[in-house]
Structure formats: structure tokens, C-alpha cells
Scaffold this motif. Structure first.
Motif, PDB file in Angstrom:
ATOM      1  N   THR A  92       0.838  -1.192   0.000  1.00 49.37           N
ATOM      2  CA  THR A  92       0.000   0.000   0.000  1.00 49.37           C
ATOM      3  C   THR A  92       0.876   1.247   0.000  1.00 49.37           C
ATOM      4  O   THR A  92       2.047   1.211   0.403  1.00 49.37           O
ATOM      5  N   ASN A  93       0.284   2.357  -0.442  1.00 48.45           N
ATOM      6  CA  ASN A  93       0.995   3.647  -0.495  1.00 48.45           C
ATOM      7  C   ASN A  93       2.301   3.542  -1.276  1.00 48.45           C
ATOM      8  O   ASN A  93       3.301   4.184  -0.934  1.00 48.45           O
ATOM      9  N   TRP A  94       2.281   2.758  -2.331  1.00 50.60           N
ATOM     10  CA  TRP A  94       3.504   2.564  -3.111  1.00 50.60           C
ATOM     11  C   TRP A  94       3.907   3.831  -3.868  1.00 50.60           C
ATOM     12  O   TRP A  94       5.068   3.989  -4.253  1.00 50.60           O
ATOM     13  N   ARG A  95       2.985   4.754  -4.068  1.00 51.47           N
ATOM     14  CA  ARG A  95       3.313   5.985  -4.797  1.00 51.47           C
ATOM     15  C   ARG A  95       4.239   6.904  -3.991  1.00 51.47           C
ATOM     16  O   ARG A  95       4.830   7.830  -4.553  1.00 51.47           O
ATOM     17  N   TYR A  96       4.346   6.683  -2.679  1.00 52.77           N
ATOM     18  CA  TYR A  96       5.275   7.478  -1.890  1.00 52.77           C
ATOM     19  C   TYR A  96       6.720   7.244  -2.309  1.00 52.77           C
ATOM     20  O   TYR A  96       7.588   8.085  -2.057  1.00 52.77           O
ATOM     21  N   GLN A  97       6.998   6.107  -2.957  1.00 58.04           N
ATOM     22  CA  GLN A  97       8.352   5.828  -3.407  1.00 58.04           C
ATOM     23  C   GLN A  97       8.775   6.770  -4.533  1.00 58.04           C
ATOM     24  O   GLN A  97       9.964   6.937  -4.785  1.00 58.04           O
ATOM     25  N   ALA A  98       7.810   7.359  -5.216  1.00 63.83           N
ATOM     26  CA  ALA A  98       8.150   8.286  -6.300  1.00 63.83           C
ATOM     27  C   ALA A  98       8.761   9.568  -5.763  1.00 63.83           C
ATOM     28  O   ALA A  98       9.488  10.269  -6.471  1.00 63.83           O
ATOM     29  N   ALA A  99       8.481   9.910  -4.518  1.00 65.75           N
ATOM     30  CA  ALA A  99       9.028  11.127  -3.919  1.00 65.75           C
ATOM     31  C   ALA A  99      10.347  10.860  -3.218  1.00 65.75           C
ATOM     32  O   ALA A  99      10.777  11.655  -2.373  1.00 65.75           O
ATOM     33  N   GLU A 100      10.987   9.737  -3.563  1.00 61.42           N
ATOM     34  CA  GLU A 100      12.283   9.346  -3.012  1.00 61.42           C
ATOM     35  C   GLU A 100      12.236   9.195  -1.493  1.00 61.42           C
ATOM     36  O   GLU A 100      13.197   9.475  -0.781  1.00 61.42           O
ATOM     37  N   LYS A 101      11.086   8.766  -1.003  1.00 62.31           N
ATOM     38  CA  LYS A 101      10.963   8.446   0.419  1.00 62.31           C
ATOM     39  C   LYS A 101      11.117   6.940   0.551  1.00 62.31           C
ATOM     40  O   LYS A 101      10.166   6.178   0.375  1.00 62.31           O
ATOM     41  N   THR A 102      12.315   6.531   0.815  1.00 61.53           N
ATOM     42  CA  THR A 102      12.646   5.109   0.781  1.00 61.53           C
ATOM     43  C   THR A 102      12.200   4.352   2.020  1.00 61.53           C
ATOM     44  O   THR A 102      12.391   3.151   2.106  1.00 61.53           O
ATOM     45  N   ARG A 103      11.612   5.037   2.975  1.00 61.60           N
ATOM     46  CA  ARG A 103      11.198   4.381   4.208  1.00 61.60           C
ATOM     47  C   ARG A 103      10.034   3.429   3.901  1.00 61.60           C
ATOM     48  O   ARG A 103       9.043   3.805   3.278  1.00 61.60           O
ATOM     49  N   VAL A 104      10.157   2.191   4.344  1.00 60.15           N
ATOM     50  CA  VAL A 104       9.154   1.165   4.101  1.00 60.15           C
ATOM     51  C   VAL A 104       8.815   0.508   5.428  1.00 60.15           C
ATOM     52  O   VAL A 104       9.719   0.157   6.211  1.00 60.15           O
ATOM     53  N   GLY A 105       7.535   0.376   5.720  1.00 59.85           N
ATOM     54  CA  GLY A 105       7.084  -0.288   6.933  1.00 59.85           C
ATOM     55  C   GLY A 105       6.518  -1.656   6.621  1.00 59.85           C
ATOM     56  O   GLY A 105       5.828  -1.848   5.623  1.00 59.85           O
ATOM     57  N   VAL A 106       6.794  -2.608   7.473  1.00 61.84           N
ATOM     58  CA  VAL A 106       6.297  -3.978   7.338  1.00 61.84           C
ATOM     59  C   VAL A 106       5.509  -4.309   8.596  1.00 61.84           C
ATOM     60  O   VAL A 106       6.013  -4.120   9.722  1.00 61.84           O
TER      61      VAL A 106
END
Length: 603
Positions: A92-106
Motif C-alpha cells: 500500500t501507499n507505493w506511490r510514496y516511493q516516487a518522492a524518493e521516500k525510501t522508508r518502508v514499513g512492514v
């Protein structure tokens, strides 16, 4: 029979600038998702722009075997494998990766709904949701109205409800809740489809469609237990003799192999298919929720046909799909989950033929599509059916709008109104040639094709070279016998003698074949834009005038104008976003088409 017209439903096409060879492809929400051949990286591309620029790329937690996008919620769900174990995950919220926000929660399924992982400041990050299952997942499907997830396992179907929790005015988190388990007996689905309470399942040669409905209160009384469906009684432990009902195909001795017969069961008769199902509610709202029942809608089983030169593998079903269609009176699906879809269709296909059924009100076969060659995949939408073979993309007309028009207005077939019947022969609009088509997906006005040029294996190359040498050997020996006055064809024993190869295996392939290229296959990823409804309608009108000039009494003119009529009806019933502004022009074209059809029939 399929009428063929050389219209042009396809406009421009673009090549997606993917760096690595795609392994899996899916699309949705205006984006194209490409899983690399290694299966551990996903790239998202923007299909709305000409050059299909890259939106973002991110790594997965395992090797992706299946990927699906849900328009509602804009999430990705994958079946992945890691350390010989199969997992189901949602991104979910995969579009946040386009803003170079590499933080990923699991996190685990339902963690933030029942826990406090977001007590602090909300975080804008992509999240990977682990969805635990009792059985390894085999297939999955998303409901286009609610975003709910259906997962198919070996002995059960699991339904997950999509939840949304607003953390701030601009940030909302998605999660899932397991609400229902459908236990299956004697059935292991290879593909599933899910839409508005309808569930379709498919094996190699069987298709079953059921619907989840609320159980009427009158059926819940103790005196009415015999009227309960078999699956509800089985779940409650009632009428065990009825639960042990024999399936359609009786058991035979081990020394015989009996092929099942072709069976088609519609409506309530589909309950006799021998597939037993029972419900188990697991959601938090189980007590407040009314009891549900399973209504059998459609069952069809195909018998393998070995007289058409097809092997057993070639007779497998593919491309199971549920397609809904609303009327123009509904502005949208704001009340999804409460209001039912106006029309529901089910499509599935064999390699040589496709079948489309209408499921609302009366269950019946609407159209049968005969393909000119073996098909690999098919995708159904409101206006067309797209089919790919080894080297061709084909576009066929559909009859969804004809069924929806009669469901909306039961008095449409009168002296005051008219609509082309849904029993009218379908037509093929276009055949576009490609090399090595592998997969097909569709989103809005875009069609995505993955092509790969197959390179012959070393064994196939050696076999071809060996046949060439043996053919030269046979001609040489036959020429020797003819030179001495002996006719080999007149002597069966001599003909059999010449049919055998006398060269050893090593000698028969002395001519070295061309080694295949080990560097990989040549592949391409295309995004094809479809033309607008108004443009295709005008082309159909011009096409019909040619038939009218050459043969005024030709039925092809009326047939093509009828196809244009149903195309305009489909656009008016369920307009796309790009055509919402052209609704006035669509209405004018519709009235013009009605006048053209009236003129043809009056003459």
C-alpha cells in the motif's frame, strides 16, 4: 460464426523503456507494473503519458509468482515465495516511493487496527502488509467495487475486507480483515474472480459461479431446516445423508480411466454439480451480521475433445473474469456494498472458443467466440473482447450493452423502441500482428502487451537438422533403386525398408546447426492506446456505406450499424473518464445512428 470488419480500434502504441526483461505484468489506476524476470523487483510506469515514464521502483520481500492491482485502495497484492515458503503480501501507499521516500514499513494484518503502532506522528511511507493463511495461496482476485480481496487455496476460499482508517486529514492507512472462509469439498481452484458478491472459480475443465446472499429470516426457523441449502446444513451438521451426495462423475475401477461428460447447469440446477461449500464467518462483526447463504449460479464442465488435434494441455480453460455493467442512471458506485450491479457477466475461454454468460435475473449463454487459432489469453471489458494468440492481437465485439438495455427497459423491443438483439452474431474488428505474444492486460483506454521472440532450443535444432539429413538419405537411396528399374512405391516391404535411417545418430547431425543465442530472448513491452468511441463510430458508418453502395440489400450494412449502435449504448451506459465530457456528442451520435438503422429497415 464471426463477422470480420477491418475497422481500427487501436490508435498509437509505445514501447515501455523497461531495463530488465519482464517476468510478470499487470496494470491499473493508470499505472503499469512490471516484475523483473528475477521476480524480486517491481517497476511502476505512467501509462497516461506518451513515453510511459517511470514512476518508482521498489524491491519485494520474495520472488513474485503472481501480482494484482486493486483500483479501490490503489494497492498491489502479490503471491511470493521465499525459503521454499509461499506468502501473501499487500503493498500500500507505493506511490510514496516516487518522492524518493525510501522508508518502508512492514506489519502484520490488522496490526494498526488493534494495536498502537501509529500513536506517534503519522508516517508517509509505503507499507507491506503480511497476510497470514492456513493454506498456501494459489490464486487471488480483487472486487472492483469494494476493494475486498479473495484468495483461493487448495481446500478453501478466504475473503478479506478492505479497511480504511484516517490518521490525519491527508493521510489514511489501509488494512484488511479476514471476514469469511468458504470451505470447499472436491474442488481446488486454479483461478478465481470476485465482484459484488459473485465468486467464480475455475479448474482445468470446470467453472463454478456462486453468489453470497443474505439468508431470509423465514428460512432460519427450526421448521424450515429442510429448505436450507446443502452447504448451510453441512456447516450446521444437519442432514448428513444429503451431504454425502454422489458427484456427477461416479468412481470407476482403477484399471479404467473415464473422461467426464460435458455438463452445463444453470441457476439452481448448478447445485447438482457435486461441489459442496460451507461458510465460516471470522470477522469481528459476525454476531451483528445477518446469516448468509450460498446461491449456485452457473456450473459448466468441458469434456476433452481429442478429435480436433488438441492435446490434453491445450484443452485447459483460461481467462476467467467477472464483468459488471451499470446503467446511466447511476452516477457512480458511491453506495457500493449496498446497491447491486445492474448486470453481471462471466467470461471464460478454451484455446479455441470463448463463452460469455449473463448472470443477473436469467442465467444464459450470451455469446460464443470462435477463434481462428489457438488463444493464450483474453480480457473482457464493457465494449470489446481482446484476445491474443501466438502472433496476433484480436478485437471482438461484445453484447453487454444489449443485455443491459433490456434489463433497464423491459419494453424496449416494441413498435416504439428497438435495440439490436444480444443473439446477433459477434464480429471481429481488427487483427494486429505481433511476434511472440506472451501476456495481455487492460486498463481504461490502454492495452498492454508483452512479447518475446522464442529461440529454438538445442534439442529442437538438432531434431530439425537430423530430419533434413534423413530426407536427403531417403532421396538418394530411392534414386538408386529407380536407376536399376525398381519402383519402391510398388513394394510395401521395400518402402518400409527405405523409411529407416541407416546413418548413425552422430553421423546424421554432422552438419553443425546454428547454435541458439544464449544471451536471452528478444522482448518488448507495448502500451497500445485505443481510439475514442466517437472516432470508431464514424469509421463504422463510413464502412457501412461501402456495403450500401455495392449491395443495397446486404445484411452487412445493417449488422455494422447495429454494432455501432451497441458501441454507443455501452459508452452512454458506462462512460469512461475521458468520454464523460463528450456525453452530448455521444447522445447526438446515438440519435443519428437510430435514424440510420430506421432508414435501413424501412427500405
Amino acid at each position: 460464426m464471426v463477422q470480420v470488419y477491418n475497422c481500427h480500434p487501436f490508435a498509437s502504441q509505445h514501447i515501455v523503456p523497461a531495463e530488465q526483461e519482464p517476468g510478470l505484468v499487470c496494470c491499473g489506476g493508470g499505472a503499469l507494473f512490471v516484475v523483473s524476470a528475477g521476480g524480486c523487483k517491481i517497476e511502476a510506469y505512467q501509462m497516461q503519458e506518451d513515453q510511459c515514464p517511470l514512476i518508482c521502483r521498489f524491491s519485494t520481500m520474495g520472488t513474485v509468482h503472481n501480482i494484482l492491482h486493486s483500483k479501490v485502495g490503489d494497492y498491489l497484492v502479490t503471491i511470493e515465495e521465499k525459503n521454499n515458503a509461499t506468502y501473501l503480501r499487500a503493498y500500500t501507499n507505493w506511490r510514496y516511493q516516487a518522492a524518493e521516500k525510501t522508508r518502508v514499513g512492514v506489519r502484520l494484518l490488522g496490526h494498526f487496527l488493534r494495536g498502537s503502532s501509529f500513536r506517534g506522528a503519522p508516517k508517509e511511507q509505503m507499507e507491506i502488509i503480511e497476510i497470514p493463511l492456513f493454506e498456501p495461496p494459489l490464486c487471488m482476485a480483487c472486487c472492483p467495487l469494494t476493494g475486498d480481496l479473495l484468495v483461493g487455496c487448495a481446500k478453501s476460499l478466504v475473503v478479506f475486507s478492505l479497511k480504511r482508517q484516517a490518521l490525519t486529514e491527508q493521510l489514511a492507512m489501509l488494512d484488511f480483515e479476514r471476514v469469511l472462509i468458504l470451505h470447499l469439498r472436491g474442488w481446488s481452484p486454479s483461478k478465481v474472480a470476485f465482484c459484488a458478491g459473485y465468486i467464480a472459480m475455475q479448474t482445468e475443465l470446470e467453472v463454478l459461479v456462486v453468489k453470497l446472499q443474505q439468508l431470509e429470516k423465514t428460512c432460519a426457523t427450526p421448521d424450515s431446516n429442510p429448505l436450507l441449502p446443502v452447504d448451510i446444513m453441512a456447516a450446521a451438521g444437519l442432514a448428513e445423508d444429503d451431504v454425502k451426495k454422489e458427484p456427477l462423475t461416479p468412481h470407476e475401477p482403477d484399471d479404467f480411466f473415464v473422461f467426464p461428460k460435458h455438463v452445463e447447469l444453470l441457476g439452481e440446477n448448478a447445485r447438482d454439480c457435486g461441489v459442496l461449500m460451507s461458510l465460516e464467518w471470522t470477522g469481528m462483526e459476525t454476531e451483528a451480521r445477518n446469516k448468509m447463504e450460498i446461491t449456485y449460479v452457473l456450473y459448466r464442465r468441458f469434456a476433452p475433445d481429442f478429435f480436433q488435434g488438441c492435446s490434453v494441455e491445450d484443452t485447459c480453460l483460461h481467462s476467467l473474469q467477472l464483468q459488471l455493467m451499470n446503467t446511466g442512471n447511476r452516477e457512480g458506485f458511491s453506495d457500493v456494498g449496498v446497491s447491486e450491479p445492474f448486470c453481471m457477466f462471466c467470461f471464460f475461454s478454451l484455446p479455441n472458443a470463448g463463452y460469455m454468460y449473463s448472470l443477473k435475473n436469467t442465467v444464459e449463454l450470451i455469446s460464443t467466440y470462435q477463434y481462428p487459432e489457438k488463444s493464450h489469453q483474453a480480457v473482457l471489458c464493457d465494449r470489446f473482447l481482446y484476445v491474443i494468440t501466438r502472433n496476433a492481437l484480436q478485437c471482438f465485439s461484445v453484447r453487454c450493452s444489449a443485455v443491459a438495455a433490456r434489463a433497464e427497459d423491459p419494453y424496449i423491443d416494441t413498435t416504439m423502441k428497438a435495440c439490436p438483439p444480444f443473439t446477433m452474431e459477434v464480429c471481429g474488428l481488427r487483427i494486429q500482428l505481433f511476434i511472440g505474444l506472451k501476456s495481455l492486460c487492460h486498463d481504461g483506454n490502454h492495452i498492454v502487451l508483452l512479447t518475446a521472440a522464442d529461440v529454438e532450443s538445442k534439442e529442437e535444432t538438432e531434431r530439425t537438422a537430423r530430419k533434413s539429413v534423413e530426407s536427403k538419405e531417403h532421396k538418394a537411396l530411392t534414386g538408386i533403386f529407380l536407376a536399376v528399374g525398381i519402383e519402391p512405391s510398388a513394394n510395401p516391404a521395400l518402402e518400409s525398408f527405405l523409411s529407416r535411417s541407416f546413418l548413425p545418430r552422430k553421423t546424421s547431425i554432422t552438419s553443425k546447426p546454428k547454435e541458439p543465442n544464449d544471451s536471452g530472448h528478444g522482448w518488448n513491452l507495448y502500451v497500445i492506446n485505443t481510439v475514442s468511441t466517437l472516432q470508431l463510430y464514424r469509421e463504422m458508418v463510413e464502412y457501412s456505406k461501402r456495403y450500401e453502395q455495392t449491395n443495397p440489400l446486404s445484411q452487412s450494412c445493417i449488422h455494422l450499424l447495429s454494432e455501432a449502435h451497441l458501441l454507443l449504448r455501452a459508452a452512454l451506459l458506462s462512460p469512461s473518464r475521458s468520454e464523460a465530457a463528450d456525453r452530448v456528442q455521444l447522445q447526438e451520435a446515438f440519435q443519428e445512428n437510430c435514424a440510420q438503422l430506421g432508414d435501413c429497415f424501412s427500405r
